[in-house]
Design an enzyme around this catalytic site. Structure first.
Site, PDB file in Angstrom:
ATOM      1  CG  ASN A  62     -10.347 -11.329   8.479  1.00  0.00           C
ATOM      2  OD1 ASN A  62     -10.969 -10.305   8.225  1.00  0.00           O
ATOM      3  ND2 ASN A  62     -10.289 -11.835   9.707  1.00  0.00           N
ATOM      4  CB  SER A  65     -10.995  -0.653   6.742  1.00  0.00           C
ATOM      5  OG  SER A  65     -11.583   0.425   7.466  1.00  0.00           O
ATOM      6  CE1 TYR A  70      -7.606  -1.086  10.215  1.00  0.00           C
ATOM      7  CE2 TYR A  70      -8.869   0.751   9.347  1.00  0.00           C
ATOM      8  CZ  TYR A  70      -8.786  -0.571   9.721  1.00  0.00           C
ATOM      9  OH  TYR A  70      -9.887  -1.386   9.598  1.00  0.00           O
ATOM     10  CB  SER A  82      -2.209  -1.062   5.829  1.00  0.00           C
ATOM     11  OG  SER A  82      -3.277  -0.948   6.762  1.00  0.00           O
ATOM     12  CE  LYS A  83      -7.454  -3.481   7.233  1.00  0.00           C
ATOM     13  NZ  LYS A  83      -7.546  -4.955   7.031  1.00  0.00           N
TER      14      LYS A  83
END
Length: 273
Positions: free
Chosen positions: A98, A156, A184, A187-188
């Site tokens: 996480n 996400s 972001y 990466s997600k």
């Protein structure tokens, strides 16, 4: 005695390791797992705070929890963290991968794409995807020996759809003007690739690997952002942290025993349009 369906959701006697455990969502994830009976290994950067929170969980839910400080981007720290958890519990049945970062400098983190700094990009990637790889690798190695385990990796909504740039007009987070940086989203999105790969790779070892994808969760955004985001969502609002717990428990427990390589999206319907 007839078996109860509710028994499939119970985690009594199992050990769950949670990275990014001290975040807004991480603390809820740990509490949810402990409430359903798991012994929770609380993993985050600050060891003292991890130990303190583990004691709170132990007291609140009568489970045996452990706090360990670890920078998940460090191979040596990840190896030592897993060794410490295994020494205490001998098995890790559940991994919630996480951990993620916005880095310490929010202004740098939210810099527009055209001016984004490569060092900043690499700093985020080191936690968001390198850290996920390292933890999955080390814990997964133990699960292979056990011939059992379930891994949940947090992504996400912006790892599967593009951010609507219009919602950021007049928006800020904890007083800082915000957007969703490309690092972001990238990466997600990589989390999904890793999840599918590991689900197939470890399927014959009794290990299930799934992804939990939150939509927008209220966590310090201003009213302008909340209104803009909510207007894009079929349910007409942002999510609350506790609304992710049901999905996590399902994926962590035997209730999802025939589920692997899947993406559990909890987004109020945002990704439907």
């Amino acid at each position: 005695m007839k078996s109860l369906y509710s028994d499939h959701f119970q985690l009594h006697g199992k050990t769950a390791l949670v990275t990014g455990a001290l975040g807004i969502l991480g603390k809820r994830f740990c509490a949810g797992l402990a409430e359903f009976g798991a012994n929770v290994v609380v993993v985050d950067i600050d060891e003292q705070l991890c130990q303190q929170f583990a004691k709170e969980l132990t007291s609140d839910y009568q489970t045996d929890c452990l706090g360990i400080g670890c920078d998940v981007s460090s191979p040596k720290q990840v190896e030592a963290m897993v060794e410490e958890a295994m020494k205490k519990y001998s098995k890790i049945e559940i991994l919630h991968n996480n951990a993620a970062t916005k880095t310490a400098d929010l202004n740098r983190y939210f810099t527009k794409f055209e001016d984004y700094d490569l060092d900043q990009w690499r700093e985020v990637m080191a936690v968001n995807i390198d850290g996920m790889f390292l933890v999955a690798q080390k814990v997964g190695k133990e699960m292979v020996k056990q011939k059992y385990g379930t891994i949940i990796q947090t992504s996400s909504i912006y790892g599967i759809i593009a951010p609507d740039q219009r919602i950021y007009k007049g928006s800020d987070y904890l007083g800082t003007s915000i957007n969703t940086p490309a690092v972001y989203s990238t990466s997600k999105a990589a989390v999904w690739g890793l999840t599918k790969y590991l689900a197939a790779y470890w399927a014959d070892k009794g290990i299930r690997v799934n992804m939990l994808t939150p939509g927008g969760i209220e966590s310090g955004q201003n009213d302008a952002f909340k209104q803009n985001y909510s207007s894009r969502t079929p349910l007409g609002r942002m999510g609350q942290p506790d609304e992710l717990i049901g999905a996590l428990i399902y994926l962590a427990s035997d209730a999802s025993s025939y589920v692997t390589g899947q993406n559990m999206i909890v987004d109020g319907g945002l990704s439907t349009w």
